[in-house]
Design a protein around this motif. Structure first.
Motif, short mmCIF file in Angstrom:
data_model
loop_
_atom_site.label_atom_id
_atom_site.label_comp_id
_atom_site.label_asym_id
_atom_site.label_seq_id
_atom_site.Cartn_x
_atom_site.Cartn_y
_atom_site.Cartn_z
N ALA A 208 0.85 -1.20 0.00
CA ALA A 208 0.00 0.00 0.00
C ALA A 208 0.89 1.24 0.00
N THR A 209 1.61 1.43 -1.07
CA THR A 209 2.58 2.52 -1.12
C THR A 209 1.93 3.88 -1.36
N SER A 210 0.80 3.90 -2.03
CA SER A 210 0.16 5.16 -2.38
C SER A 210 -0.77 5.64 -1.27
N GLN A 211 -0.41 6.75 -0.66
CA GLN A 211 -1.28 7.32 0.37
C GLN A 211 -2.60 7.80 -0.24
N ARG A 212 -2.56 8.21 -1.48
CA ARG A 212 -3.79 8.65 -2.15
C ARG A 212 -4.75 7.49 -2.38
N GLU A 213 -4.21 6.31 -2.68
CA GLU A 213 -5.02 5.13 -2.94
C GLU A 213 -5.48 4.44 -1.64
N TYR A 214 -4.69 4.58 -0.58
CA TYR A 214 -4.98 3.91 0.70
C TYR A 214 -4.90 4.92 1.86
N PRO A 215 -5.72 5.98 1.83
CA PRO A 215 -5.59 7.05 2.83
C PRO A 215 -5.90 6.60 4.26
N LEU A 216 -6.86 5.72 4.45
CA LEU A 216 -7.20 5.30 5.81
C LEU A 216 -6.16 4.34 6.37
N LEU A 217 -5.72 3.43 5.56
CA LEU A 217 -4.67 2.51 6.00
C LEU A 217 -3.41 3.29 6.37
N HIS A 218 -3.14 4.35 5.65
CA HIS A 218 -1.95 5.16 5.90
C HIS A 218 -2.02 5.89 7.24
N GLN A 219 -3.19 5.96 7.85
CA GLN A 219 -3.27 6.52 9.20
C GLN A 219 -2.55 5.62 10.20
N LEU A 220 -2.29 4.37 9.80
CA LEU A 220 -1.59 3.41 10.65
C LEU A 220 -0.13 3.23 10.25
N GLU B 153 -10.36 -0.68 1.22
CA GLU B 153 -8.92 -0.61 0.96
C GLU B 153 -8.27 -1.96 1.23
N LEU B 154 -8.64 -2.60 2.32
CA LEU B 154 -8.06 -3.91 2.65
C LEU B 154 -8.47 -4.97 1.64
N GLU B 155 -9.70 -4.91 1.17
CA GLU B 155 -10.16 -5.87 0.16
C GLU B 155 -9.36 -5.72 -1.13
N ARG B 156 -9.09 -4.49 -1.54
CA ARG B 156 -8.27 -4.26 -2.74
C ARG B 156 -6.85 -4.76 -2.54
N LEU B 157 -6.33 -4.55 -1.35
CA LEU B 157 -4.96 -4.92 -1.04
C LEU B 157 -4.77 -6.43 -0.95
N THR B 158 -5.80 -7.14 -0.58
CA THR B 158 -5.71 -8.60 -0.40
C THR B 158 -5.17 -9.30 -1.63
N ALA B 159 -5.56 -8.85 -2.81
CA ALA B 159 -5.13 -9.50 -4.05
C ALA B 159 -3.60 -9.43 -4.24
N GLN B 160 -2.95 -8.50 -3.56
CA GLN B 160 -1.50 -8.34 -3.71
C GLN B 160 -0.70 -9.29 -2.81
N PHE B 161 -1.38 -10.01 -1.94
CA PHE B 161 -0.72 -10.94 -1.02
C PHE B 161 -0.77 -12.35 -1.58
N THR B 162 0.33 -13.07 -1.47
CA THR B 162 0.35 -14.49 -1.81
C THR B 162 -0.29 -15.27 -0.66
N GLU B 163 0.18 -14.99 0.56
CA GLU B 163 -0.40 -15.59 1.76
C GLU B 163 -1.37 -14.55 2.34
N ARG B 164 -2.64 -14.82 2.24
CA ARG B 164 -3.66 -13.80 2.53
C ARG B 164 -4.31 -13.93 3.91
N THR B 165 -3.87 -14.86 4.72
CA THR B 165 -4.54 -15.13 5.99
C THR B 165 -4.63 -13.89 6.88
N GLN B 166 -3.51 -13.23 7.13
CA GLN B 166 -3.51 -12.08 8.04
C GLN B 166 -4.32 -10.92 7.51
#
Length: 103
Positions: A35-47, A67-80
């Motif tokens: 989640a490198t883009s603060q513009r694309e993931y503004p709420l996650l970036h609060q953390l 945001e988390l649902e979009r990010l999930t696809a970028q993980f190979t291991e998606r459990t966490q």
């Protein structure tokens, strides 16, 4: 040490809450490597600052969940990331805010 997200109706109730999600340093690094883009993931970036407290209000949680649902696809291991997403969904269902505390 972990960044803990505590689900509570009000900040004064966080010490009584038993609903929490811990983000360890490794998972935190994995999230922000994707989640490198603060513009694309503004709420996650609060953390983004692992050692700072933050508040995510109920009205913002549906967007954080998306945001988390979009990010999930970028993980190979998606459990966490899926567990994190479910935790946010439960907070929404319960009508609570999330309070991040750097313990």
């Amino acid at each position: 040490m972990a960044l803990e997200l505590i689900q509570a109706r009000h900040q004064s109730a966080i010490h009584d809450s038993r609903k929490l999600f811990a983000i360890d340093e490794r998972f935190h690094a994995q999230l922000f490597a994707r989640a490198t883009s603060q513009r694309e993931y503004p709420l996650l970036h609060q953390l983004r600052d692992y050692y700072a407290d933050a508040t995510l209000l109920l009205g913002d949680l549906p967007r954080l969940h998306a945001e988390l649902e979009r990010l999930t696809a970028q993980f190979t291991e998606r459990t966490q990331v899926r567990e994190f997403s479910r935790f946010v969904a439960q907070a929404i269902a319960d009508g609570d805010n999330l309070y991040a505390t750097a313990d």
